[in-house]
Design a protein around this motif. Sequence first.
Motif, short mmCIF file in Angstrom:
data_model
loop_
_atom_site.label_atom_id
_atom_site.label_comp_id
_atom_site.label_asym_id
_atom_site.label_seq_id
_atom_site.Cartn_x
_atom_site.Cartn_y
_atom_site.Cartn_z
N PRO A 119 41.01 -4.43 1.52
CA PRO A 119 39.92 -4.00 0.62
C PRO A 119 39.24 -5.17 -0.09
O PRO A 119 38.02 -5.18 -0.24
CB PRO A 119 40.63 -3.09 -0.39
N LEU A 120 40.02 -6.15 -0.50
CA LEU A 120 39.45 -7.32 -1.16
C LEU A 120 38.56 -8.12 -0.20
O LEU A 120 37.47 -8.56 -0.57
CB LEU A 120 40.55 -8.21 -1.73
N VAL A 121 38.99 -8.26 1.04
CA VAL A 121 38.20 -8.98 2.05
C VAL A 121 36.89 -8.24 2.32
O VAL A 121 35.83 -8.86 2.43
CB VAL A 121 39.02 -9.18 3.34
N LEU A 122 36.95 -6.90 2.41
CA LEU A 122 35.73 -6.13 2.64
C LEU A 122 34.76 -6.25 1.47
O LEU A 122 33.55 -6.36 1.67
CB LEU A 122 36.08 -4.66 2.89
N THR A 123 35.29 -6.25 0.27
CA THR A 123 34.44 -6.43 -0.92
C THR A 123 33.83 -7.83 -0.93
O THR A 123 32.64 -7.99 -1.20
CB THR A 123 35.26 -6.17 -2.20
N ASP A 173 31.26 -1.40 2.04
CA ASP A 173 31.25 -0.66 0.79
C ASP A 173 31.95 0.69 0.93
O ASP A 173 32.68 1.12 0.04
CB ASP A 173 29.82 -0.46 0.30
N VAL A 174 31.75 1.35 2.05
CA VAL A 174 32.39 2.64 2.29
C VAL A 174 33.90 2.47 2.45
O VAL A 174 34.69 3.16 1.81
CB VAL A 174 31.80 3.33 3.54
N PHE A 175 34.30 1.51 3.28
CA PHE A 175 35.70 1.44 3.66
C PHE A 175 36.59 0.65 2.71
O PHE A 175 37.80 0.86 2.71
CB PHE A 175 35.83 0.91 5.09
N LEU A 228 35.21 -5.21 -9.28
CA LEU A 228 34.79 -6.22 -8.33
C LEU A 228 33.89 -5.60 -7.26
O LEU A 228 32.90 -6.21 -6.84
CB LEU A 228 36.01 -6.88 -7.69
N ASP A 229 34.20 -4.39 -6.84
CA ASP A 229 33.38 -3.66 -5.88
C ASP A 229 31.97 -3.45 -6.43
O ASP A 229 30.98 -3.67 -5.73
CB ASP A 229 34.05 -2.31 -5.56
N SER A 230 31.88 -3.06 -7.68
CA SER A 230 30.56 -2.85 -8.31
C SER A 230 29.78 -4.15 -8.40
O SER A 230 28.56 -4.18 -8.19
CB SER A 230 30.72 -2.24 -9.70
N ILE A 231 30.46 -5.24 -8.71
CA ILE A 231 29.79 -6.55 -8.78
C ILE A 231 29.28 -6.96 -7.40
O ILE A 231 28.15 -7.42 -7.26
CB ILE A 231 30.75 -7.62 -9.35
N LYS A 259 26.99 7.03 -5.48
CA LYS A 259 27.25 7.00 -4.04
C LYS A 259 26.01 7.45 -3.26
O LYS A 259 25.65 6.86 -2.25
CB LYS A 259 28.46 7.87 -3.71
N LEU A 260 25.35 8.49 -3.76
CA LEU A 260 24.09 8.93 -3.15
C LEU A 260 23.06 7.81 -3.22
O LEU A 260 22.35 7.54 -2.24
CB LEU A 260 23.57 10.19 -3.84
#
Length: 185
Positions: A8-12, A46-48, A66-69, A127-128
């Motif tokens: 998850p961190l790598v995807l972000t 972002d999805v996964f 971190l995802d939001s950033i 999300k939308l």
Amino acid sequence: MSIALKVPLVLTALRALLAPVMVVLAIFHPAPWAFGICLVAGFLSDVFDGVIARRLGIATPSLRRLDSIADTVFYVAATFAAWHLYPQVIKAHLESLLLLAALEAARYVFDLVKFKREASYHMWSSKLWGIVLFAAFFALLAGGYTGPWMGAPLYVGIAADLEGLAISWVLPQWQADVPSIVHAL
């Protein structure tokens, strides 16, 4: 930490790293297929990232923040690319874009004042907004579409920001992952 727990961190991080790639593409080599790859990779990451983090039980508030950033950095870069390559589209929707930017800033300031930290609600409306934003940027940067639907992500974003402000207003203390104003109430 095992490699699986780092996914998850790598995807972000991938989404954040794609931002400067899109800026460079816009300035030096605006290839629609390359924008398409960046946008699809950013959207899928972002999805996964969240799906995988929840399945692994590592969806912490700091990872969600971190995802939001990463989302913000990625879509600011996409906005720069749109402005650089299609300034007429940005100009056509400038008032809505400025209202959206003002609401984003107001949310940030309100959350810092009230909670001493940024919100990270991951609302359904956000999300939308992400889906509509991806579709619009893909249509523009990968497909060259400049039609009236380019304003759609701005209106969805304004609605999401208003909901985020409402959630922050009603919550007595900071909380992550609030799907909607109904859940906050």
